[in-house]
Each structure stands twice: as structure tokens, then as C-alpha cells.
Design a protein around this motif. Structure first.
Motif, PDB file in Angstrom:
ATOM      1  N   SER B 198     108.903  61.936 -46.157  1.00 43.39           N
ATOM      2  CA  SER B 198     108.410  61.730 -47.743  1.00 43.39           C
ATOM      3  C   SER B 198     108.960  62.575 -48.467  1.00 43.39           C
ATOM      4  CB  SER B 198     106.879  61.728 -47.770  1.00 43.39           C
ATOM      5  OG  SER B 198     106.275  61.538 -48.827  1.00 43.39           O
ATOM      6  N   GLY B 199     108.902  64.065 -47.967  1.00 43.98           N
ATOM      7  CA  GLY B 199     109.623  64.940 -48.831  1.00 43.98           C
ATOM      8  C   GLY B 199     111.061  64.714 -48.834  1.00 43.98           C
ATOM      9  N   ASP B 200     111.650  64.112 -47.826  1.00 45.78           N
ATOM     10  CA  ASP B 200     113.099  63.820 -47.879  1.00 45.78           C
ATOM     11  C   ASP B 200     113.550  62.795 -48.951  1.00 45.78           C
ATOM     12  OD1 ASP B 200     115.687  64.401 -46.303  1.00 45.78           O
ATOM     13  OD2 ASP B 200     115.402  62.057 -46.122  1.00 45.78           O
ATOM     14  N   LEU B 201     112.476  61.909 -49.075  1.00 42.52           N
ATOM     15  CA  LEU B 201     112.648  60.998 -49.879  1.00 42.52           C
ATOM     16  C   LEU B 201     112.183  61.024 -51.491  1.00 42.52           C
ATOM     17  CD1 LEU B 201     112.082  58.022 -47.392  1.00 42.52           C
ATOM     18  CD2 LEU B 201     114.047  58.405 -48.525  1.00 42.52           C
ATOM     19  N   TYR B 202     112.372  62.230 -51.939  1.00 49.02           N
ATOM     20  CA  TYR B 202     111.790  62.488 -53.393  1.00 49.02           C
ATOM     21  C   TYR B 202     110.626  62.648 -53.553  1.00 49.02           C
ATOM     22  CZ  TYR B 202     116.811  61.109 -53.057  1.00 49.02           C
ATOM     23  OH  TYR B 202     118.159  61.229 -52.423  1.00 49.02           O
ATOM     24  N   ALA B 203     109.737  62.705 -52.721  1.00 48.21           N
ATOM     25  CA  ALA B 203     108.196  62.866 -52.932  1.00 48.21           C
ATOM     26  C   ALA B 203     107.847  64.302 -52.996  1.00 48.21           C
ATOM     27  CB  ALA B 203     107.392  61.990 -52.034  1.00 48.21           C
ATOM     28  N   ASN B 204     107.410  64.983 -54.079  1.00 51.49           N
ATOM     29  CA  ASN B 204     106.833  66.496 -53.780  1.00 51.49           C
ATOM     30  C   ASN B 204     105.625  66.469 -53.018  1.00 51.49           C
ATOM     31  OD1 ASN B 204     104.722  65.473 -55.697  1.00 51.49           O
ATOM     32  ND2 ASN B 204     105.976  66.230 -57.340  1.00 51.49           N
ATOM     33  N   THR B 207     102.630  64.123 -54.388  1.00 50.49           N
ATOM     34  CA  THR B 207     102.915  62.539 -54.036  1.00 50.49           C
ATOM     35  C   THR B 207     103.038  62.175 -52.787  1.00 50.49           C
ATOM     36  OG1 THR B 207     104.554  63.034 -56.012  1.00 50.49           O
ATOM     37  CG2 THR B 207     104.527  60.905 -55.004  1.00 50.49           C
ATOM     38  N   LYS B 211     100.631  59.506 -51.488  1.00 47.88           N
ATOM     39  CA  LYS B 211     101.291  58.217 -51.053  1.00 47.88           C
ATOM     40  C   LYS B 211     101.362  58.041 -49.522  1.00 47.88           C
ATOM     41  CE  LYS B 211     102.220  56.330 -55.178  1.00 47.88           C
ATOM     42  NZ  LYS B 211     101.962  54.839 -55.366  1.00 47.88           N
TER      43      LYS B 211
END
Lengths: 379, 295
Positions: B198-204, B207, B211
Motif C-alpha cells: 500500500s505504501g509502495d502504491l502511493y498511500a501514506n 490512507t 484503505k
């Protein structure tokens, strides 16, 4: 959300990158440039620091020291979500609660991209799985999950795609197929791929450039052919394919060649393929470069006399022999089964010949078995 | 099952033996259920329609179904209060338990097991005693009262005990482990690589929490809220010890009807209504939460 994906493009540069866990240096002063658009493989046994390197590039691990940049942008201190980098995780790490469509759309939605549907459909077509959009990850096979993991990453068009042992969980046949497919996808989308693997065949099939890592350092870097044909260390010679390494010493010079004495037998090796500062060498020859002479007509070139066969394994396409030399060492020989002659038997006396140009010589002070026992590929 | 056995088996006697096994395994459980669940329910439903006979505590079966309606209208305030208190207590417990379970699952390191033992430690002490302890904690000489008084948040005329907040705090406290453990269970099962992805896919971090972590912990949230809400709605100990006459919950009414007034039909009717009401609420809740998709 920061629109990181478009802000940085260019070569990936690692400068003096080090990661220590307590006393242990997982990555030791690594400096490396990966050109934009290339398919680059970090190859090495487990614990060599390749995954730690990848995780530092992704931002999942903070370097102890050193710098990471893409083009002219320093990303060393950026959070993972701020980097124009996407990862295909080992075991894929798909979101189990989201559909395949939403898995792929995840990165796009976080960055507030408008035409999510069109872009997701495009990559689903690229990986040839458009019919699975509404499924959940658990309803997919391993190979399908793998392709979705790739799709979820490349849909963001990152400056850099990181692949962490992406094919490790697949069976051999599927792995072969996915190797070709991944290479094709890379050519198709034109992104820089950095691929971490312990599987030398996988690295050689896909990568333009391979860096062989060992104990936190790069042993040697080059194209698959360079690494295979002209390894510079015993570790590389043993880790990429198999090599016969024989202790010897340089005794004479003959034009472009060194003359090497191996337990009393004299053979030649090109000076340009000799990587030793002293006269003590590990003389090396690949098993498939050796020929077995049985009819007494010894072909010109280098010759090993006085061997006898101690083991024969017939594996269809070739026959593998273990030949014990007069000095007690067993030499591996792979003979193509292309001449209709039945394999030789255990105990047969043989003479081995080979082209001097195929041989190479390494620093004689190394451990001749380095990299051989860690090779996990047993096929 | 039988079909599978038939397809593979050959000898009839062996076939019969095999197909009996599952029923034999189920038998003790079924017997238990029949004896201690189905039979009492039938008795309960039956008792509720009885009317008083000649003697005191004597009731005759007259199938007066209106008893249910009378019981419901007579105790509607307590019903409403029970569900409201249980609802607020469940929210309060969730608010306390989620960060707690999250901390234990992701941030506790080597202290994980000690913390888990501490979560269940209250069970080593009697439920009633622990509730009475809250009377001390919230009482005029207790630390909470003193602190709030010193901070001028309450005046000296305020009572913390014998109040609605005291009852709700008591409920939330007593059922906290039932909320924490399922939450911990589902948080602990989350693959850390999914969070990294998730972090790798632009979620801080926030988020990612919203999510990925929260949706994946939903089975724990549903289980925890059910395990808190259901017993809290039927509880009468907290209202008895920490409340006052105007905080009586349905459990107190049933308790009083059975043991004090000895109006068994009304008590039985109330028990049955409570059970049905909770079952319906749980069904709607589980449907809405859609947890079956998470597996």
C-alpha cells in the motif's frame, strides 16, 4: 497526493549505499548505476544483500549511509509513497479485500488520476487477464496473481519497477513462461526493471545486465554472456552455471597465452582471460566445453590426460560425466547426445580436450568452491 | 457425505458404518443443544403465555399471547435504554480496544505475550468484584473524582457513581477483553507485505490504515462488537451496582420479575423478546458488514 511518478526519470544511481543490522553489514558500500530502460538483475544467494538493496530503493528500509537518486532527484529520504518506484512483491501481496480491478486501480486512485477505468483495462489486456477484473485475489491461480501483481505496479508507469523474486512461488514450467512474458512486458512498456533473484537461469534469461552479489558487495557486473564466459572470481564462476576449477601456476608465456602447470600437465589460457595478480591461479573450464576423446585421435588444443570415468548420468539432451584426474580431483564433463554413440561406462580411461580460448584463470588464493554450494538451482 | 461414501465404498456393512460416523460425532453436541437450549426455549415460550392461578406463584397455561405485548409495552423504556447503553458501551470499547489491539499486534515486539496476558488478566477476578471496584474508582474518595474536581471539570455536587456514564463505563470495561482479542486476532493476521504494498502504491500511513488495515480487520471488528454488544444488552450487574433506579436495563427488569415479583410469564416474555430482538439486530448487522466477502 504527490504526483511522484512523473517528476523523476533517468538512471538509478546508488552511491556508497550501506545497510547495517547491528554488527552485520547486509549491504556494504554499494555503488551502482542502472541505466534508464534497462532490465537489470541483482543475482546472489540468500543473505547476499540483494533484497535489502531492493527494499532501500523502494523506501521500505532506510540506508545506514549512502545515497539513492533517480536522474537528478535524490530520493534517499523520501517515504515509499513519495517515490516514483513500484514493487512486485515476493508472494505478490495483493490486497485480499479488493477485486482485481481495485487492486490495480489502487495506485491510480491514491494519485487522483482521472481515467482509472481505461488505464486499468489497458494493463489487464497487456497481461491478458481482462476477464478477471471482478474476481478476488484468492480466486486466482499463482501465475494469474503474479501477472496481476505486475499489472498493479506497471499501471502507475513508475520510473523504476522493482521485482523481488517475482517467480519464486511458481512451478518450473510456469516460471519459464513468465520469464519470457516479463521480458516481453518490459520491452513493451519500456520501463526500467530491477529484478532480484537467486536463480541464475532466471536472471540470464531476462536481464540485459546482471550484478552478482555476495556478502553485501557486487562481485561482478556485466551482460549474461560476459559473466558466464569470462567470470572474474570463483564465486561468479560457480554461481553462474558450473565450472571446473583446478589449482595451478603460471610457468611460461606463449604469445597471447599463459602456460599453466596443473599438477604436471601443461595447458594454455588467454592472458586477457586471466584474472590473477600472482602466478598462482585457479584454472577454469566449463563442463560443456570439454570433449572426451576415446578413439586416440586427440584433437589439437589443451589436453587433460589420464582421467577415468567415475560416474555417468544420462539426462536426455546430454550426458554428464564425473572424470577423476590423476591428481585426485573430479572433473565434470557435459557431452551433447548428438552423435548417436552410446554413453561411456564407469571406469573407462579417457582423455579430455578443449579449446584454449574457452578457459579462464582466476586468482589462486580463492576458495575454489565459493558460490557452488549455495547455488539453489537443482534441476 | 453419504453420496461420497457410496461412490467409493463397496461392502454394504462397511458403508453403513462409515456413514454413521459423522452422526455419532455430532450426537453429543446435538443432545446437549436439545437438552439445554431447545427444551428451555420451548419452556420459556410456553411460560410466557401462562396466567396467574389461585395460589401465589402458581400459573396456568391459558395461551395468552397478549402477555408478550403487555411485557414489551410495560418495559419499553428499559429495552430502549439497554440497547442504547450497550450501543454506546460497544463504541467506547471499540475506541479503546482498536488502538490497544493495533499496538499489541504491530508495535509491541517482545512484550506481545505479556500484553495479551494482561488483556485477559481481569478474568482472574470475579465480574461482580471488578464492577464494585469501579464504584470505588469513581466514588467521592476515588482518584477519578478527585482529579476531575481539582481540574474544576465537575462541581462537588456532581455524582460520578449511580449515573448513566458509570453504567456505560462499567459495561465497556467489563467486555473490553471480548472486543480486544478478536480485533488483535484479525490485525495480527494481516500480511505486513500487504501494508508495504500500500505504501509502495502511493498511500501514506493514514490512507493505508483507512484503505487496507481497517477493511482487513473487519472480521475482528464484527466479532468484537457482537461479543460486546450482546452480553452488554442483557447485562444487569453494571446497572445494579453502578446505576440508579432510572438507569435500569432490561436485565434488571427480568431479574426482578423472576426473583422478586415472581411474575414468571412476564419475565419469560421479556427474555424471549430480548433474544429475538438481539438476533434480528445481529443478522442485519452481519449482512451490512458483509464480512463473508473478506474470507
Amino acid at each position: 497526493m504527490p504526483d511522484a511518478s512523473t517528476s523523476a526519470k533517468g538512471d538509478l544511481k546508488l552511491v556508497n549505499l550501506t545497510k547495517s543490522f547491528g554488527e552485520f553489514k547486509a549491504v556494504d558500500d554499494l555503488t551502482l548505476t542502472i541505466p534508464e530502460g534497462s532490465f537489470f538483475a541483482l543475482l546472489g544467494p540468500s543473505g547476499c544483500g540483494k533484497t535489502t538493496t531492493l527494499r532501500m530503493i523502494a523506501g521500505l528500509e532506510d540506508p545506514t549511509s549512502g545515497k539513492i537518486s533517480i536522474g537528478s532527484t535524490d530520493i534517499t529520504d523520501k517515504r515509499p509513497y513519495q517515490r516514483p518506484v513500484n514493487t512486485v512483491f515476493q508472494n505478490y501481496a495483493l490486497f485480499p479485500h479488493l477485486t482485481i480491478f481495485e487492486n490495480i486501480a489502487f495506485g491510480l486512485r491514491r494519485r487522483g488520476i482521472k481515467d482509472v477505468k481505461a488505464q486499468v483495462d489497458k494493463v489487464l489486456n497487456l497481461v491478458e487477464l481482462p476477464h478477471l477484473a471482478d474476481r478476488k485475489p484468492t480466486q486466482l491461480s499463482g501465475g494469474q496473481q503474479q501477472r496481476i501483481a505486475v499489472a498493479r505496479a506497471i499501471v502507475n508507469r513508475p520510473a523504476l519497477l522493482l521485482l523481488d523474486e517475482p517467480l519464486g512461488a511458481l512451478d518450473l514450467k510456469l516460471r519459464r513462461q513468465m520469464q519470457i512474458e516479463l521480458k516481453w512486458i518490459q520491452t513493451e512498456v519500456g520501463l526500467t526493471f530491477v529484478h532480484v533473484t537467486h536463480d541464475q537461469e532466471e536472471a540470464m534469461t531476462m536481464a540485459d545486465t546482471i550484478a552478482v552479489m555476495n556478502e553485501g558487495r557486487i562481485e561482478q557486473m556485466g551482460t549474461p554472456a560476459e559473466l558466464y564466459d569470462n567470470p572474474k572470481t570463483a564465486f561468479v564462476a560457480n554461481f553462474l552455471g558450473q565450472s571446473n576449477l583446478i589449482q595451478g601456476s603460471i610457468v611460461d608465456s606463449d604469445g597471447d597465452y599463459h602456460v599453466v602447470d596443473l599438477h604436471g600437465q601443461k595447458v594454455k589460457v588467454l592472458k586477457s582471460r586471466t584474472h590473477s595478480k600472482t602466478s598462482s591461479v585457479l584454472y577454469a573450464i566449463r563442463p560443456e566445453k570439454l570433449r572426451i576423446d576415446t578413439d586416440g585421435h586427440i584433437r589439437p588444443g589443451n589436453v587433460f590426460k589420464g582421467g577415468h570415468i567415475v560416474d555417468v548420468s544420462y539426462i536426455g539432451v546430454s550426458t554428464q560425466y564425473q572424470v577423476e584426474m590423476p591428481w585426485g580431483q573430479e572433473i565434470m564433463v557435459f557431452e551433447q547426445n548428438d552423435d548417436g554413440i552410446p554413453p561411456l561406462d564407469k571406469g573407462d580411461e579417457v582423455t579430455l580436450t578443449f579449446e584454449p580460448a574457452f578457459a579462464f584463470a582466476l586468482d589462486g588464493s580463492q576458495d575454489a568452491t565459493a558460490g557452488s554450494e549455495v547455488n539453489p538451482e537443482e534441476e | 457425505m453419504a453420496a461420497v461414501v457410496r461412490a467409493s465404498g463397496t461392502a454394504t456393512s462397511e458403508l453403513k458404518k462409515k456413514s454413521l460416523v459423522p452422526y455419532l460425532l455430532l450426537a453429543p453436541g446435538l443432545l446437549w443443544l436439545a437438552l439445554f437450549f431447545v427444551a428451555p426455549i420451548i419452556t420459556l415460550v410456553g411460560t410466557a403465555t401462562k396466567t396467574p392461578g389461585a395460589g401465589i406463584g402458581e400459573f396456568i397455561q391459558t395461551y395468552r399471547w397478549a402477555n408478550y405485548w403487555d411485557a414489551l409495552t410495560g418495559a419499553s423504556a428499559q429495552f430502549g435504554r439497554s440497547f442504547l447503553y450497550a450501543f454506546i458501551a460497544t463504541l467506547l470499547a471499540l475506541a479503546i480496544a482498536y488502538p490497544l489491539a493495533y499496538g499489541i499486534a504491530f508495535k509491541s515486539g517482545k512484550y506481545k505475550n505479556i500484553l495479551l496476558v494482561l488483556v485477559v488478566a481481569p478474568f482472574f477476578c470475579s465480574f461482580i468484584l471488578r464492577t464494585i471496584a469501579w464504584k470505588q474508582i469513581l466514588g467521592q474518595n476515588g482518584p477519578v473524582y478527585r482529579t476531575l474536581l481539582d481540574l474544576h471539570l465537575i462541581s462537588s455536587t456532581t455524582h460520578l457513581t449511580a449515573s448513566v456514564p458509570a453504567v456505560i463505563i462499567g459495561l465497556a470495561y467489563n467486555f473490553l477483553p471480548f472486543m480486544t482479542l478478536p480485533l488483535y486476532g484479525s490485525l495480527e493476521r494481516i500480511d505486513p507485505r500487504v501494508l508495504e504494498a500500500s505504501g509502495d502504491l502511493y498511500a501514506n500511513a493514514f490512507t493505508t490504515f483507512r484503505k487496507v488495515t481497517v477493511p482487513l480487520s473487519m472480521p475482528g471488528v464484527v466479532a468484537g462488537t457482537l461479543l460486546t454488544f450482546i452480553p452488554a444488552a442483557g447485562d444487569y450487574v453494571n446497572a445494579e451496582i453502578l446505576g440508579n433506579p432510572s438507569t435500569k436495563m432490561i436485565g434488571n427488569v427480568i431479574n426482578a420479575q423472576f426473583l422478586n415479583t415472581q411474575d414468571y410469564p412476564t419475565a419469560a416474555a421479556l427474555s424471549f423478546i430480548l433474544m429475538i430482538a438481539i438476533s434480528i439486530m445481529v443478522m442485519i448487522y452481519v449482512r451490512k458488514a458483509g464480512t463473508e466477502e473478506l474470507v
